[in-house]
Design an enzyme around this catalytic site. Structure first.
Site, short mmCIF file in Angstrom:
data_model
loop_
_atom_site.label_atom_id
_atom_site.label_comp_id
_atom_site.label_asym_id
_atom_site.label_seq_id
_atom_site.Cartn_x
_atom_site.Cartn_y
_atom_site.Cartn_z
N ASP A 4 88.36 67.63 7.16
CA ASP A 4 88.73 68.00 8.53
C ASP A 4 89.25 69.43 8.58
OD1 ASP A 4 88.23 65.26 8.88
OD2 ASP A 4 90.35 64.73 8.67
N GLU A 61 84.29 62.86 18.14
CA GLU A 61 85.66 63.18 17.68
C GLU A 61 85.69 64.62 17.20
OE1 GLU A 61 86.09 60.18 14.67
OE2 GLU A 61 84.81 61.24 13.26
C1 6LW Z 1 89.48 62.30 11.39
C2 6LW Z 1 88.16 62.21 12.05
C3 6LW Z 1 87.35 62.21 10.85
O1 6LW Z 1 90.56 62.11 12.23
O2 6LW Z 1 87.99 61.49 9.89
O3 6LW Z 1 85.54 63.16 9.80
C4 6LW Z 1 89.28 61.22 10.38
N1 6LW Z 1 86.27 62.90 10.77
O4 6LW Z 1 87.84 63.25 12.88
C5 6LW Z 1 90.29 61.25 9.27
O5 6LW Z 1 90.06 62.33 8.40
#
Ligand code: 6LW
Length: 480
Positions: free
Chosen positions: A11, A167
């Site tokens: 991230d 996300e």
């Molecule tokens: C993070 C989400 C993700 O909050 O994994 O790869 C989660 N993306 O965006 C935890 O690292």
């Protein structure tokens, strides 16, 4: 293809201040939290600290493995550094920290009780409004200095129809447009990056016709699961993307053991849309990394589980040694006193000189409480232990020589899998007396994310399971 920041550094969020770049990553149940790196070329990164290093900034008491700190956004705005992040445990929620020097100290948290959702982003418009965009994708107008929220959550975009888990939003003003970069498809093999743009930070957003702009879905490439990206502009006007990816090894389905790592790619704009180029290889392996515990403090690459209290973990009690005092009963115990570093290379050799005195402890390779291998020494005996899911076993044992002993784990990447079930690597545990005697060699697939689940990768380090255990040095040598 080497990452620019290898090992469990997922991230990634990046910003630039003058000629300097700074990068922050998730840190989950580990303390201190949020590793912060510096670079002048985006390829070579040096860890300069951890943003959250005081209990007033970070409580992880009830954080299970892969909970705790998720997905920071790091920005430089108005002469200060801003960090926004979610602590999914201990009622932490979304919190903002500021610093004038990204190496620290960072402020105490400003809480955002009105902002719900993970992966918060910060962006400011020319009118001075601050926009906090979260996974989903939703948006709030906030005051990051006070934590106040103005109005409720507004829906911005939910990504490509049918794709799961929109996300990791990041919002940028680039030229005449506001760009909304998101991850979608989930953080596994379907992971991807998509983009939309608008005339205003609040939308309406128009998706890029070429989405996803980055993905390794079904692609024959050693780097998989690419996604969760952030953009930064260099002083020469060029654009760059940092992103997470994994390096699975072995047969089918492929097991990745180092967690999600940070990669770099160039970005160009064509027709007003970002086009992501080939990944840029990270630097060749680092030099051997030795800790003698002489300075009295642990370097920022050392991480502990949930907290680090001088009573249990100190390099000051016996000068030149790291002293660990048991609290939990072993690596299965969430309360175990453990201090380690991320495994950052697919092959490596790790050695430590341990004085168990009247205690029990040793050298562990940890994915989580239920997935770890270790070699430990106690009351005249050396044992290799393995925990895989609900099963624990003593794999090997032998009498210990009296006094301090050198414990070793060697990790060898399996470059030519024998068949579809071959694991990604082999972990050999042994002692040096003075020549190496291997007590057990174990398949590394059981310490992988594909077996254990969750968001983390391997950490290799030292622990005390009973009494007081002291370590004179810790040597980590990359072998590839
Ligand atoms: C993070 C989400 C993700 O909050 O994994 O790869 C989660 N993306 O965006 C935890 O690292």
């Amino acid at each position: 293809m080497k990452p620019v920041v290898p090992g469990m550094h997922p991230d990634p969020s990046v910003c630039r201040a003058g000629d300097d770049y700074y990068l922050a990553c998730s840190s989950f149940e580990y303390f201190p939290g949020i590793p912060v790196f510096h670079s002048t070329d985006l390829r070579h990164w040096e860890q300069i600290g951890n943003a959250l290093e005081r209990p007033s900034q970070l409580v992880l008491t009830s954080a299970s493995s892969s909970a705790g700190i998720y997905a920071p956004t790091l920005r430089h705005h108005d002469g200060r550094f801003w960090l926004i992040v979610t602590n999914v445990s201990d009622g932490g929620g979304n919190v903002v920290f500021t610093a004038t020097d990204p190496a620290g100290p960072w402020s105490d948290p400003v809480r955002l009780p009105g902002v719900e959702g993970i992966d918060p982003d910060l962006a400011w418009d020319d009118d001075g409004n601050c926009w906090c965009t979260v996974a989903g994708v939703g948006q709030y107008r906030i005051d990051p200095a006070t934590g106040e929220t103005f109005g409720g959550r507004r829906r911005l975009w939910s990504g490509t129809p049918g794709a799961k888990a929109p996300e990791a939003p990041h919002l940028y003003r680039i030229g005449d447009h506001w760009y909304l970069l998101i991850a979608e498809g989930g953080t596994e093999r379907g992971h991807a990056v998509s983009v939309a743009r608008a005339q205003s930070p609040t939308g309406p957003f128009e998706p890029c016709p070429a989405n996803p702009v980055l993905s390794r879905r079904g692609v024959d490439d050693p780097v998989q699961n690419t996604g969760h990206a952030d953009l930064v502009q260099a002083p020469d006007g060029s654009w760059w993307m940092v992103l997470l990816g994994v390096r699975p090894g072995g047969g089918t389905p492929g097991w990745h053991v180092l967690g999600r790592e940070t990669f770099l790619a160039p970005v160009t704009f064509t027709g007003g849309w970002p086009v992501v180029g080939e990944l840029v290889p990270g630097p060749a392996s680092a030099e051997p990394d030795r800790d003698d515990f002489d300075s009295g403090a642990l370097r920022p690459s050392w991480i502990s589980l949930r907290d680090r209290d001088e009573r249990w973990c100190t390099a000051r009690e016996r000068p030149g040694w790291l002293t660990l005092r048991a609290r939990g009963s072993g690596m299965d115990d969430p309360a175990v006193v453990f201090a380690g570093r991320r495994q950052q290379h697919l092959s490596c050799l790790v050695r430590t000189l341990v004085d168990p005195a009247d205690g029990r402890g040793g050298l562990a390779v940890r994915l989580d409480e239920e997935h770890h291998y270790e070699i430990e020494v106690a009351s005249g005996e050396i044992r290799v232990l393995a925990r895989i899911g609900p099963l624990s076993t003593v794999v090997a044992s032998r009498p210990a020589p009296g006094g301090p002993v050198v414990l070793v784990v060697r990790v060898d990447e399996n470059r030519t899998p024998r068949d579809a079930r071959s694991g990604p690597d082999t972990l050999s545990f042994g002692i040096e007396d003075p020549d190496l005697t291997v007590l057990a060699a174990l398949d590394g697939k059981y310490l992988s994310t594909e077996v254990a689940g969750g968001f983390t990768g391997r950490v290799i380090g030292l622990y005390a399971a009973e009494g007081t255990v002291r370590f004179d040095w810790f040597d980590y040598r990359p072998l590839n």
